[in-house]
Design an enzyme around this catalytic site. Structure first.
Site, PDB file in Angstrom:
ATOM      1  N   HIS A   1       0.295   2.524  -1.119  1.00 32.67           N
ATOM      2  CA  HIS A   1       0.340   3.106  -2.605  1.00 32.67           C
ATOM      3  C   HIS A   1      -0.054   4.335  -2.487  1.00 32.67           C
ATOM      4  O   HIS A   1       0.334   5.500  -2.843  1.00 32.67           O
ATOM      5  CB  HIS A   1      -0.571   2.349  -3.468  1.00 32.67           C
ATOM      6  CG  HIS A   1      -0.474   2.848  -5.093  1.00 32.67           C
ATOM      7  ND1 HIS A   1       0.389   2.438  -5.983  1.00 32.67           N
ATOM      8  CD2 HIS A   1      -1.510   3.632  -5.514  1.00 32.67           C
ATOM      9  CE1 HIS A   1       0.220   3.061  -6.768  1.00 32.67           C
ATOM     10  NE2 HIS A   1      -0.951   4.109  -6.852  1.00 32.67           N
TER      11      HIS A   1
ATOM     12  N   HIS B   1       3.706   1.050 -12.811  1.00 31.06           N
ATOM     13  CA  HIS B   1       2.522   0.377 -12.763  1.00 31.06           C
ATOM     14  C   HIS B   1       3.253  -1.286 -12.958  1.00 31.06           C
ATOM     15  O   HIS B   1       2.890  -1.994 -13.973  1.00 31.06           O
ATOM     16  CB  HIS B   1       1.733   0.550 -14.171  1.00 31.06           C
ATOM     17  CG  HIS B   1       0.315   0.479 -14.007  1.00 31.06           C
ATOM     18  ND1 HIS B   1      -0.642   0.461 -14.637  1.00 31.06           N
ATOM     19  CD2 HIS B   1      -0.467   1.088 -12.806  1.00 31.06           C
ATOM     20  CE1 HIS B   1      -1.747   0.382 -14.252  1.00 31.06           C
ATOM     21  NE2 HIS B   1      -1.769   0.893 -12.900  1.00 31.06           N
TER      22      HIS B   1
END
Lengths: 79, 730, 230
Positions: free
Chosen positions: B46, B92
């Site tokens: 990430h 998300h």
């Protein structure tokens, strides 16, 4: 001491949330539900140690802010 | 309490054995728990883009109008008049499956912060959503929660949600995609960056207090889901859009002064990533005293504070002479303001807590020796072209089936839950135009904004699909009259350690890059979300594109709604390509063939021709032809305008010869349907420009009719179009 | 005519309504921070839409208790004009400056779409530029707009002509289908007894510019120009 203010919609005020929950419970197979009403519980941690004074203080807070007496009723319990 | 730090703990934090060894080499000793936590989040997929970075670097990122490309919190482009548009899209996905409402809400909150941290007032939100099979109960729960979450957050902060897209496919059953995009506006001379500077300058923490929320969210976003993901629920962050709204106002008020040296939001891995990145970019060091961090829970450890993903927090390096003034602004907005450290010249991050040094790491190797993988990949063979297919149902029934299918049904149920008008600048709301059009306050200009991707094309041919996503965004902006300027991307894929998935990533980026280059439509910001798999089964490759364009005069923007008495002209050639089309899937139940061919030069020529007509005021309505093909495009124009149309063109008369179903439902690219007062003049202009165009028919009445006598009432079409969501959530 | 817009933490349509007011009145309204208590020189107090204090507890409940609301109440008691839109309407009912309450929408979802409103009386300072019975379009954007009052209160409001606007269909008919949030008797806006305080849920301020889809809301702001004109 702790005071717990329970705020409920007054009888006669439509509670769509309660209706939806009742409907969902029936959908899950829970029978025999006549009505569902949704309220809120507000826990107050008070410095006050005298029960009567604590109860009165919590009731004053409920009348002023925690409940809207146009649509809601409340009660106070001490814990 | 003292945890043994070893390779096994490193593995549980998501670090491979090799990566753990590298940590040992950098530190020259066994790291502390806090240090290991910092390495694991900074080296997570990430934060480090370790699997995708070598490929991302191949994307075009510059143009004369690009002010800041990838590498800042968001991309920045020049939109004229001394103004800049600042925008980014971010995923998300994993949190939204675990807890759809909070996952989606905090996704919106996070992307808003990426944009206002650069000095922009957010003026629009969009999203790109992918959900599983709508017949599953879990899909309904996720859709309901995600839509409520996006609305709950966006509506409260007062940023209009103006556009987006939604697809359904079984590959997203256990792994929905929630990609949120924010667009903001700033003066070009008041853009704030994150590189820290000024030895001794205070480091200020503002916003909400820190709790134990979302610890290791960044590593969670970088691992596959196992069946026990229900157990991961406590790590989901909870958003507070009220605090976010105050934070926007307080930050913008502070940004109007000259107090800020550098600013960054605390996103994934919160305090760790913000402090490490700010100091690293500035080539300085940073020392934090965690005792000063505003805390919501008692007894938090350094490890917990450094990894907390509590929302609505920012880190600011401030001019010490302006500290009191800055503090007063945050106190006015009733937000925490705490000096939690200072900038040093050591090139190290030093974290102290209760008088103990809990972490002391050299920043250069933390960044420079971050893992970078050129993972092995295999590209699947290109699919064979679809051969001839017969039409078993007829044109009218197929149209009704298509406009009612989950991927094309009216999204009214969704957008009716999003405040699309707050701000008072929304020129084209959802459903009114191919791109949302939002006027820039105090200017005649408007932005045209869209999110696009066709995952079934990407699955069939990742390179063509990646290119098509870019092209469709470009086309949607063009169809409103906008000049496309730049894109943000959100690359959602499965596990990159599998060569076929890595092959999808490589090919999709190659396709995107080719399209961006050909269309002068560079990538200025983006986000990568990998490991979107549940129990070994990956999602359709979904490189979602967020496109931004500018319209010099908002009054020139056109929508898709028909008015009566107009000529309908199709710009672009129709060859009848049914490979990977929705018609093929919805009518024949097949998902095969090659996606429609792309020709960037043709796209550009046709699009520039259409945009020219729009700017000249010749066009009343314009809609690009995409999912579902030509007849679906016309049907959407009919429904938007509540006006029928008579399509007199006989498919048999077109060249090259295609079946009626290919003509009406083929998804050939580079096409637009125009509604104009004088169709003959447009045909003549097209001929002059060397652009293929045909007269399709005329608008009017309350039915859609075809040359062969087929007739469907607008009311019947509307029922079919509105049915899906209305029934699903009745 | 000087308008003042109260800004509570969490309010988000203050700029929208400022633009609408300035467009009609030619004068920039004053922004009044919620901690201020001096409303001197303000003829019209406007409480805009948004989520004051996050709408935690109940929509508008905490804003209604803030110091500036005592000043607003005193302003109204002196015969001053007050307009509350959306959250502003909720705050006015919570402050008991208008009767009734706004409950969760009957469908339990946030509603963001255009609705049609019928002007129930055109002889107020808020509606002078409309005709009685006129139907106009306005965007709505709320989760708690379901107007509630007991039957006696509703009868009194109707009897005294204090219903300002009702949700109707495009032809002006009161119907269940037009009453998207489930409001009692399709009530979208109510007036105080002296007709100087108005609360309404929809957002006429978001429809004052043809670019944004129409000017249906503009007459409301044009009407306000009459304030302070002898």
């Amino acid at each position: 001491m702790k005071a717990v203010v329970t705020v409920k919609l007054k009888p006669g005020v439509l509670d769509p949330q309660g209706k939806a929950i009742g409907h969902a419970l029936e959908g899950l197979g829970f029978d025999g539900i006549a009505d569902v009403r949704v309220g809120k519980v507000i826990e107050l941690d008070l410095h006050e140690t005298d029960p009567a004074a604590a109860r009165e203080a919590a009731a004053a807070m409920a009348r002023r802010l925690l409940a809207n007496t146009v649509i809601e009723s409340f009660d106070v319990t001490l814990a | 309490m003292d945890q043994l730090v070893d390779a096994a703990l490193g593995r549980s934090f998501g670090l491979s054995g090799e990566e753990y060894d590298r940590v040992l080499a950098i530190m020259g000793r066994t790291p502390s728990l806090t240090e290991l936590g910092i390495f694991s989040v900074m080296w997570s997929e990430h934060c480090s883009y370790k699997s995708s970075r070598v490929w991302l670097k191949t994307l075009p990122t510059s143009a004369p109008w690009v002010i800041h490309g990838p590498g800042e919190n968001a991309g920045v482009v020049d939109i004229g008049e001394g103004l800049a548009a600042i925008f980014k899209m971010e995923s998300h996905n994993h949190p939204s499956f675990i807890e759809p409402f909070q996952g989606a809400a905090t996704g919106v909150g996070g992307i808003l912060r990426d944009v206002f941290t650069m000095g922009a007032r957010p003026i629009a939100n969009l999203n790109a959503l992918r959900f599983g099979d709508p017949s599953l109960a879990v899909t309904k729960r996720v859709v309901d929660g995600v839509v409520r979450g996006i609305g709950g957050y966006g509506n409260c902060v007062g940023v209009p949600t103006v556009g987006g897209e939604t697809n359904f496919h079984r590959s997203y059953n256990g792994n929905p995609l929630v990609n949120a995009m924010t667009v903001g506006i700033a003066a070009q001379d008041r853009i704030f960056l994150s590189a820290a500077a000024g030895i001794g300058n205070p480091v200020v923490y503002v916003g909400s207090k820190t709790g134990r929320d979302g610890i290791h969210g960044a590593t969670m976003a970088s691992s596959e889901f196992a069946a026990d993901s229900e157990e991961k629920r406590p790590t989901v962050q909870v958003g507070d859009p009220f605090i976010e709204k105050l934070l926007i106002e307080a930050c913008l008020e502070l940004m109007a002064t000259d107090a800020i040296v550098a600013i960054q939001d605390m996103g994934a891995a919160g305090l760790t990533s913000s402090s490490v990145e700010m100091a690293g970019k500035g080539g300085v060091g940073i020392e934090l005293d965690l005792d000063a961090v505003p805390q919501r829970e008692a007894g938090m450890t350094a490890y917990e504070m450094m990894l907390s993903e509590s929302q609505e927090r920012m880190l600011i390096v401030i001019d010490p002479a302006r500290e009191d003034m800055a503090r007063a602004i945050f106190e006015k907005w009733e937000l925490d303001f705490a000096v939690i450290g200072h900038i040093t010249d050591t090139g190290r991050i030093v974290v102290k807590h209760r008088g103990v040094v809990e972490a002391d790491i050299a920043l250069d190797p933390l960044a420079e020796q971050a893992p970078l993988y050129e993972r092995p990949y295999t590209e699947a063979a290109k699919p064979a072209a679809l051969g001839d297919v017969d039409d078993p149902v007829g044109i009218g029934p197929a149209l009704l089936r298509l406009i009612g299918c989950p991927d094309l049904a009216s999204r009214r149920w969704i957008w009716d839950q999003y405040d699309g008008t707050v701000g008072g600048q929304t020129v084209k709301r959802p459903g009114q135009a191919d791109a949302a059009v939002v006027k820039i306050p105090g200017s005649a200009r408007a932005l045209a904004l869209t999110t696009d991707c066709t995952p079934r094309y990407c699955a069939a041919d990742p390179e063509a699909g990646g290119a098509q996503a870019v092209v469709e965004a470009w086309r949607n902006i063009t169809a409103t009259g906008g000049v496309p300027l730049a894109v943000t991307d959100n690359l959602n894929f499965g596990n990159p350690e599998k060569p076929l998935i890595m092959g999808q990533i490589v090919a999709a980026i190659r396709g995107m890059g080719a399209a961006c280059t050909a269309l002068d439509f560079p990538v200025v910001s983006g986000n990568v979300s990998l490991y979107n798999e549940t129990e070994g089964s990956g999602i359709l490759p979904t490189p979602a594109i967020g496109g931004l364009g500018v319209i010099a005069d908002a009054a020139q923007a056109v929508g898709i709604a028909l008015a009566p008495g107009l000529d309908l002209v199709v710009v672009g050639a129709t060859r009848g390509e049914l490979g990977q089309s929705l018609w093929l899937r919805e009518v024949l139940g097949r998902e095969d063939g090659a996606p429609p061919a792309l020709d960037f030069a043709v796209e550009r020529r046709n699009g520039e021709f259409v945009r020219g007509l729009i700017i000249d005021g010749v066009v009343t309505a314009c809609h690009d032809v995409s999912d579902g093909g030509l007849l679906v495009a016309v049907a959407e124009m009919v429904l938007a305008g509540d006006v029928g149309a008579a399509l007199s063109l006989a498919p048999e008369g077109t060249a090259p010869k295609v079946g009626a179903h290919g003509f009406w439902f083929g998804e050939d690219q580079a096409r637009y349907v125009l509604a104009v007062v004088d169709g003959a003049a447009v045909m003549q202009a097209a001929q002059g420009a060397g652009v293929p165009a045909v007269m399709l028919g005329r608008s009017g009445g309350d039915r859609l009719t075809l040359h062969d006598g087929t007739a469907i009432s607008v009311a019947e079409m509307r029922t079919a179009h509105e049915h899906f969501f209305a029934r699903w959530f009745a | 005519m000087q308008a003042g817009i109260i800004v509570f933490p969490g309010i988000n349509r203050e700029r929208d309504i400022a633009m609408a007011l300035e467009g009609s009145l030619g004068r920039r309204p004053r922004m009044i921070w919620h901690r201020e208590t001096d409303l001197a020189g303000v003829d019209l107090v406007v409480i805009p839409g948004g989520f004051s204090y996050g709408d935690y507890l109940r929509c508008g409940a905490m804003a209604a208790q803030s110091p500036v609301m005592r000043a607003v109440s005193a302003h109204a008691a002196r015969g001053g004009y007050v307009l509350g839109v959306c959250n502003g309407f909720q705050i006015l009912t919570e402050a008991q400056m208008l009767p009734g309450a706004l409950l969760r929408n009957a469908g339990l979802r946030f509603l963001s779409m255009d609705c049609h409103l019928r002007v129930e009386r055109a002889d107020t300072v808020f509606s002078g530029q409309y005709q009685r019975g006129q139907v106009f379009r306005a965007p709505m954007a709320h989760g708690d707009g379901n107007y509630f009052a007991d039957a006696d209160t509703l009868d009194r409001l109707e009897g005294e002509g204090l219903v300002a606007f009702r949700y109707v269909d495009a032809s002006g008919a009161v119907s269940g289908a037009a009453n998207l949030n489930g409001s009692a008797r399709n009530i979208a806006g109510v007036l105080s007894a002296n007709l100087r305080v108005l609360g309404l849920m929809p957002h006429p301020e978001n429809l004052v510019d043809p670019l944004m889809g129409g000017v249906d809301g503009k007459p409301l702001f044009d009407s306000l120009a009459a304030i302070g004109v002898a």
